[in-house]
Design a protein around this motif. Structure first.
Motif, PDB file in Angstrom:
ATOM      1  N   GLU A  94      73.368  37.858 -43.524  1.00  0.00           N
ATOM      2  CA  GLU A  94      72.310  36.853 -43.383  1.00  0.00           C
ATOM      3  C   GLU A  94      72.858  35.582 -42.724  1.00  0.00           C
ATOM      4  O   GLU A  94      72.206  34.980 -41.880  1.00  0.00           O
ATOM      5  N   ALA A  98      71.776  33.820 -39.224  1.00  0.00           N
ATOM      6  CA  ALA A  98      71.360  32.412 -39.225  1.00  0.00           C
ATOM      7  C   ALA A  98      72.180  31.595 -38.231  1.00  0.00           C
ATOM      8  O   ALA A  98      71.627  30.760 -37.500  1.00  0.00           O
ATOM      9  N   TYR A 102      70.739  29.804 -34.900  1.00  0.00           N
ATOM     10  CA  TYR A 102      70.955  28.367 -34.722  1.00  0.00           C
ATOM     11  C   TYR A 102      71.606  28.080 -33.380  1.00  0.00           C
ATOM     12  O   TYR A 102      71.217  27.146 -32.685  1.00  0.00           O
ATOM     13  N   TYR A 118      66.218  23.076 -39.847  1.00  0.00           N
ATOM     14  CA  TYR A 118      66.544  24.504 -39.788  1.00  0.00           C
ATOM     15  C   TYR A 118      67.086  24.976 -41.140  1.00  0.00           C
ATOM     16  O   TYR A 118      66.704  26.038 -41.626  1.00  0.00           O
ATOM     17  N   LEU A 122      65.444  27.743 -43.705  1.00  0.00           N
ATOM     18  CA  LEU A 122      66.168  28.888 -44.234  1.00  0.00           C
ATOM     19  C   LEU A 122      66.176  28.898 -45.761  1.00  0.00           C
ATOM     20  O   LEU A 122      66.115  29.965 -46.373  1.00  0.00           O
TER      21      LEU A 122
END
Length: 127
Positions: A94, A98, A102, A118, A122
């Motif tokens: 994960e 991410a 990003y 962001y 998340l």
């Protein structure tokens, strides 16, 4: 005298390297190298794994790291070592996703708060 000459030569070479390193190809987005992406994801996993374990240990949340593995556990106990290990592995993947997203979305952004938004997004999505 030779020392000054050498310094001037090195100074010119380093500024030339900086100039060529800054020259971006227009329209081509640069993403993070894979090794850097994995490194950031690893340290994110370590940090957030410790935070999640501490919160679970101190009874701030009933969910430990095994909660990340819940879709794959079916009827198994979330607090077992195998569930925690699988949760760490899933948290790592994960984190890789991410960090990759990003780097794609905010690589040229100069606004510091975009990273905070962001992260909040998340947190809401992934918990």
């Amino acid at each position: 005298m030779g020392l000054t000459k050498t310094r001037g030569h090195l100074r010119g070479r380093f500024t030339e390297e900086r100039r060529t390193a800054r020259a971006d190809v227009p329209g081509k987005a640069k993403t993070l190298p894979f090794a850097k992406l994995v490194e950031i994801a690893f340290w994110g996993t370590v940090f957030w794994g410790i935070v999640r374990l501490a919160a679970h240990f101190l009874n701030f949340t009933p969910y430990g790291l095994g909660a990340y593995a819940r879709p794959f556990l079916w009827e198994a106990d979330e607090d077992s070592w195998s569930a925690t290990g699988l949760g760490v592995i899933l948290l790592f993947f994960e984190s890789v996703i991410a960090v990759f997203l990003y780097s794609l979305l905010f690589q040229r952004s100069k606004m510091w708060w975009s990273g905070l938004l962001y992260g909040l997004m998340l947190l809401v999505v992934a918990g």
